[in-house]
Write a protein that holds these residues in place. Structure first.
Motif, PDB file in Angstrom:
ATOM      1  N   VAL A 188      31.792  27.081 121.924  1.00  0.00           N
ATOM      2  CA  VAL A 188      31.056  25.852 121.589  1.00  0.00           C
ATOM      3  C   VAL A 188      30.999  25.665 120.071  1.00  0.00           C
ATOM      4  O   VAL A 188      30.591  26.566 119.338  1.00  0.00           O
ATOM      5  CB  VAL A 188      29.631  25.869 122.184  1.00  0.00           C
ATOM      6  CG1 VAL A 188      28.884  24.594 121.797  1.00  0.00           C
ATOM      7  CG2 VAL A 188      29.690  25.993 123.700  1.00  0.00           C
TER       8      VAL A 188
ATOM      9  N   LYS B 212      29.103  20.779 130.658  1.00  0.00           N
ATOM     10  CA  LYS B 212      29.212  19.314 130.766  1.00  0.00           C
ATOM     11  C   LYS B 212      30.594  18.843 130.285  1.00  0.00           C
ATOM     12  O   LYS B 212      31.114  17.818 130.751  1.00  0.00           O
ATOM     13  CB  LYS B 212      28.093  18.680 129.930  1.00  0.00           C
ATOM     14  CG  LYS B 212      28.189  17.181 129.702  1.00  0.00           C
ATOM     15  CD  LYS B 212      27.892  16.394 130.956  1.00  0.00           C
ATOM     16  CE  LYS B 212      27.849  14.898 130.716  1.00  0.00           C
ATOM     17  NZ  LYS B 212      29.073  14.328 130.168  1.00  0.00           N
TER      18      LYS B 212
ATOM     19  N   LEU C 223      21.446  23.905 134.304  1.00  0.00           N
ATOM     20  CA  LEU C 223      21.457  25.354 134.081  1.00  0.00           C
ATOM     21  C   LEU C 223      20.652  26.069 135.169  1.00  0.00           C
ATOM     22  O   LEU C 223      21.069  27.100 135.697  1.00  0.00           O
ATOM     23  CB  LEU C 223      20.915  25.683 132.689  1.00  0.00           C
ATOM     24  CG  LEU C 223      21.821  25.239 131.527  1.00  0.00           C
ATOM     25  CD1 LEU C 223      21.154  25.482 130.178  1.00  0.00           C
ATOM     26  CD2 LEU C 223      23.165  25.966 131.585  1.00  0.00           C
TER      27      LEU C 223
ATOM     28  N   THR D 101      24.868  18.439 126.023  1.00  0.00           N
ATOM     29  CA  THR D 101      26.240  18.577 126.501  1.00  0.00           C
ATOM     30  C   THR D 101      26.887  19.727 125.744  1.00  0.00           C
ATOM     31  O   THR D 101      26.967  19.716 124.513  1.00  0.00           O
ATOM     32  CB  THR D 101      27.054  17.265 126.407  1.00  0.00           C
ATOM     33  OG1 THR D 101      28.412  17.564 126.720  1.00  0.00           O
ATOM     34  CG2 THR D 101      26.963  16.603 125.040  1.00  0.00           C
ATOM     35  N   LEU D 102      27.296  20.734 126.516  1.00  0.00           N
ATOM     36  CA  LEU D 102      27.825  21.972 125.932  1.00  0.00           C
ATOM     37  C   LEU D 102      29.087  22.332 126.704  1.00  0.00           C
ATOM     38  O   LEU D 102      29.846  21.435 127.062  1.00  0.00           O
ATOM     39  CB  LEU D 102      26.722  23.032 126.002  1.00  0.00           C
ATOM     40  CG  LEU D 102      25.423  22.605 125.253  1.00  0.00           C
ATOM     41  CD1 LEU D 102      24.215  23.355 125.749  1.00  0.00           C
ATOM     42  CD2 LEU D 102      25.597  22.774 123.759  1.00  0.00           C
ATOM     43  N   SER D 103      29.312  23.603 126.981  1.00  0.00           N
ATOM     44  CA  SER D 103      30.594  23.945 127.603  1.00  0.00           C
ATOM     45  C   SER D 103      30.698  23.487 129.055  1.00  0.00           C
ATOM     46  O   SER D 103      31.771  23.122 129.526  1.00  0.00           O
ATOM     47  CB  SER D 103      30.829  25.449 127.527  1.00  0.00           C
ATOM     48  OG  SER D 103      29.973  26.157 128.406  1.00  0.00           O
TER      49      SER D 103
ATOM     50  N   CYS E  41      23.149  28.332 123.589  1.00  0.00           N
ATOM     51  CA  CYS E  41      23.216  27.129 122.736  1.00  0.00           C
ATOM     52  C   CYS E  41      21.885  26.378 122.781  1.00  0.00           C
ATOM     53  O   CYS E  41      21.375  25.935 121.749  1.00  0.00           O
ATOM     54  CB  CYS E  41      24.332  26.201 123.203  1.00  0.00           C
ATOM     55  SG  CYS E  41      25.987  26.822 122.887  1.00  0.00           S
TER      56      CYS E  41
ATOM     57  N   MET F  15      28.549  21.008 120.442  1.00  0.00           N
ATOM     58  CA  MET F  15      27.114  21.174 120.678  1.00  0.00           C
ATOM     59  C   MET F  15      26.421  19.847 120.373  1.00  0.00           C
ATOM     60  O   MET F  15      26.335  19.432 119.212  1.00  0.00           O
ATOM     61  CB  MET F  15      26.571  22.289 119.760  1.00  0.00           C
ATOM     62  CG  MET F  15      25.103  22.578 119.969  1.00  0.00           C
ATOM     63  SD  MET F  15      24.493  23.801 118.766  1.00  0.00           S
ATOM     64  CE  MET F  15      25.149  25.321 119.425  1.00  0.00           C
TER      65      MET F  15
ATOM     66  N   ASP G  12      25.834  28.284 127.440  1.00  0.00           N
ATOM     67  CA  ASP G  12      25.066  27.045 127.260  1.00  0.00           C
ATOM     68  C   ASP G  12      23.568  27.327 127.096  1.00  0.00           C
ATOM     69  O   ASP G  12      22.875  26.634 126.343  1.00  0.00           O
ATOM     70  CB  ASP G  12      25.314  26.092 128.439  1.00  0.00           C
ATOM     71  CG  ASP G  12      26.704  25.456 128.364  1.00  0.00           C
ATOM     72  OD1 ASP G  12      27.479  25.820 127.458  1.00  0.00           O
ATOM     73  OD2 ASP G  12      27.017  24.593 129.209  1.00  0.00           O
TER      74      ASP G  12
END
Lengths: 295, 324
Positions: free
Chosen positions: B230, B189, B279, B185-187, B265, B176, B262
């Motif tokens: 994440v 990216k 997104l 930037t999360l799952s 998050c 995360m 995401d």
């Protein structure tokens, strides 16, 4: 300090790994059992040398990857010429490939350049508002056509230019050498080394990396530039380097710049990854001088 | 049979639903996302992941059994003591989780965008020390054999690693972090790391040329057999994804719909997911299981967002994304 016997054994183990893992098409993959690619094949051929029994088939693989445009693709089933043309050109020249193939490859290399320098990029640069701090008028070589210039493909482009005499116009070679040399110097980080191609992004300075510093220095070998600060940075990277790839490339690059460096592989019995390209670079770092990269 | 199958089956059997209605109802079905409180990497991480999996993907035991699972961490830099990489202890716990669920094999695979020596990077980042059989289970995606898929509106062949394309399940074990180009930037990216450097270079310039947001969505459209976990136990705020500062967010987020994960998050980071371009774009695709980003579309399980959310510092370009 490693004994001479242990050093020789370390090199021999890696040579043996290469010889045992040449694919039937003459090339090498990045790892044993993987498909042949131009990049690991170029390094394997440099490490083994022209006298090795694997040489002829390896060169045959490289020529099979040359496309009509003159450029080489990365490997079978991956069409489209890329930066590996620069990496292969010195080997094709050493192997005495036919003049037309060499001329076509040299022509492709001379006509391949970074895509930066568009009008918007130049305006933002002139206004000091570009997100990356670099002179967009200075072009080197991209990884693939229509992309920006980066340090590694440009370093190999500069090395390839040394081998082009007689296969491309002198003026073209000279022009590309001058601009690409300036590009590499322009992209140098404030610590004296190189990152992948930028020194400052969004106002933040970037650190140099061992491997990219080494590659830039390889490209700038015999350039006549004052590189004292970069060589010092490379030495400090070597002293602190955490990876075999970076350490081997740094040793090689520093030797090309006249430094007395002895490379000692961290994994004497072979790197646990069994990465064939890394094995080749470690062999080159252990025993080679200028002859592997410069005529 | 799952609720989704019933919906589709009912519609297709001619119960006065048009194809358009089916699409709308399928997309409207809620995506499960589990928010797990985890204040450190030391205590009972595996059991927390097991709890999270029961909430996020109750069908996992049947779906994972005898399957090949690839864990895709976010591995960027050598330093073991930074918050740049997915923590190896979480990756180890994920590996144990999927092995316990009956997976045939669980590989760990990564293709960093800024460093070429992936294997040494993983070693120095602490992965080799902690993962048994690391040498036999780690794949360098930058150097893997590749296969082409049509991409970017069928305009080009994109070469991707066979280890990813042939896997039964790819688990994005992301970090995360804020991101200076993409906001966070999360799952999703994290899948930039599946694009092979040996074909596209370092960094992976193609993705920037095509557009970062567009590329994030495209990679997740192509690789659909996915799950997301994440790592927000120690996250990064500010000028991420490399030069930001650590923040103890104390959370792990899990789910099958990567966009829903995401979005959750983002809410935990007090950023508005409806304003994050990739997104929004993934939601616009209306692909079932990818793109539930509105709160009403997500079945939030585990901890509440409000109990664990905290404002993450972002660069000025993304100040407009802040949630009140």
């Amino acid at each position: 300090m490693m004994s001479i016997a242990a050093f020789m054994e370390s090199v021999e183990l890696r040579l043996d790994l290469l010889r045992k893992n040449q694919n039937a098409d003459g090339g090498w993959g990045y790892f044993p059992g993987k498909m042949s690619r131009v990049e690991p094949t170029c390094y394997a051929l440099r490490a083994l040398g022209a006298g090795d029994s694997a040489w002829t088939n390896g060169i045959r693989f490289l020529t099979a990857c040359q496309e009509k445009s003159g450029g080489l693709n990365p490997g079978p089933g991956i069409p489209g010429p890329t930066w590996v043309t620069q990496l292969a050109f010195p080997l094709l020249k050493q192997a005495g490939c036919d003049g037309k193939s060499l001329e076509a490859a040299a022509n492709w290399i001379l006509n391949s350049e970074g895509a930066e320098g568009g009008i918007l990029q130049r305006i933002l640069h002139a206004m000091g508002k570009a997100k990356v701090e670099q002179d967009p008028s200075l072009k080197g070589w991209p990884w693939r056509p229509d992309n920006n210039s980066w340090v590694e493909p440009t370093a190999h482009g500069l090395l390839a230019l040394h081998w082009m005499k007689g296969h491309a116009p002198e003026a073209g070679i000279r022009y590309r050498r001058e601009i690409a040399t300036r590009m590499v110097l322009d992209r140098r980080c404030f610590d004296g080394g190189w990152n992948y191609g930028n020194k400052k992004v969004l106002g933040e300075t970037l650190p140099s990396y061992p491997e990219t510093t080494a590659l830039a220095l390889l490209g700038l070998a015999s350039s006549g530039q004052d590189l004292k600060a970069s060589i010092e940075r490379a030495k400090s990277h070597l002293a602190a380097s955490k990876g075999s790839y970076g350490s081997a490339l740094l040793s090689l690059a520093l030797r090309l710049h006249g430094e007395k460096i002895e490379y000692q592989a961290e994994h004497t019995t072979g790197h646990p990854s069994r990465n064939l390209m890394l094995a080749s670079i470690e062999i080159l770092a252990s025993k080679s001088g200028k002859e592997a990269f410069l005529p | 049979m799952k609720r989704r199958d019933l919906l589709v089956g009912a519609a297709l059997s001619g119960m006065s639903c048009s194809k358009k209605d089916v699409e709308a109802r399928v997309v409207l079905e809620k995506s499960n996302v589990a928010v797990i409180k985890a204040s450190s990497y030391e205590s009972e991480l595996l059991s927390k992941l097991e709890d999270g999996m029961r909430e996020a993907w109750p069908e996992a035991p049947a779906s994972v059994r005898d399957k090949t699972v690839v864990l895709k961490p976010n591995l960027v830099e050598f330093d073991q003591n930074t918050c740049i990489n997915t923590d190896p202890r979480l990756v180890l716990a994920c590996r144990e989780l999927f092995l316990k669920l009956g997976a045939k094999s669980v590989l760990i695979a990564e293709g960093p965008g800024h460093r070429r020596d992936t294997w040494d990077l993983a070693d120095q980042a602490g992965y080799r020390k902690i993962v048994s059989d690391f040498d036999g289970s780690f794949v360098d995606l930058n150097l893997d054999d590749v296969q082409s898929v049509r991409a970017y509106g069928n305009s080009m062949d994109l070469f991707l690693p066979k280890s990813i394309l042939n896997a039964d399940l790819v688990v994005s074990v992301a970090k995360m972090k804020t991101h200076h180009w993409a906001a966070a930037t999360l799952s999703m990216k994290n899948f930039f790391g599946i694009v092979p450097g040996s074909i596209y270079g370092w960094p992976k310039n193609l993705l920037h040329y095509q557009g970062i947001d567009k590329s994030i969505v495209e990679l997740n459209r192509i690789v659909r057999h996915t799950f997301a976990i994440v790592d927000g136990i120690v996250a990064m705020e500010g000028n991420g994804p490399i030069q930001g500062t650590p923040v103890s967010a104390g959370v792990v987020v899990m789910g099958k719909d990567v966009a829903a994960v995401d979005s959750t998050c983002a809410r935990l980071m007090k950023l508005d997911p409806l304003k994050i371009q990739y997104l929004k774009d993934s939601a616009a695709l209306r692909i079932p299981g990818l793109g539930a980003i509105e709160e009403g579309q997500i079945e939030q399980r585990g901890e509440t967002i409000s109990s664990l959310s905290r404002p993450f510092a972002v660069i000025d370009d993304f100040a407009g994304l802040r949630l009140a």
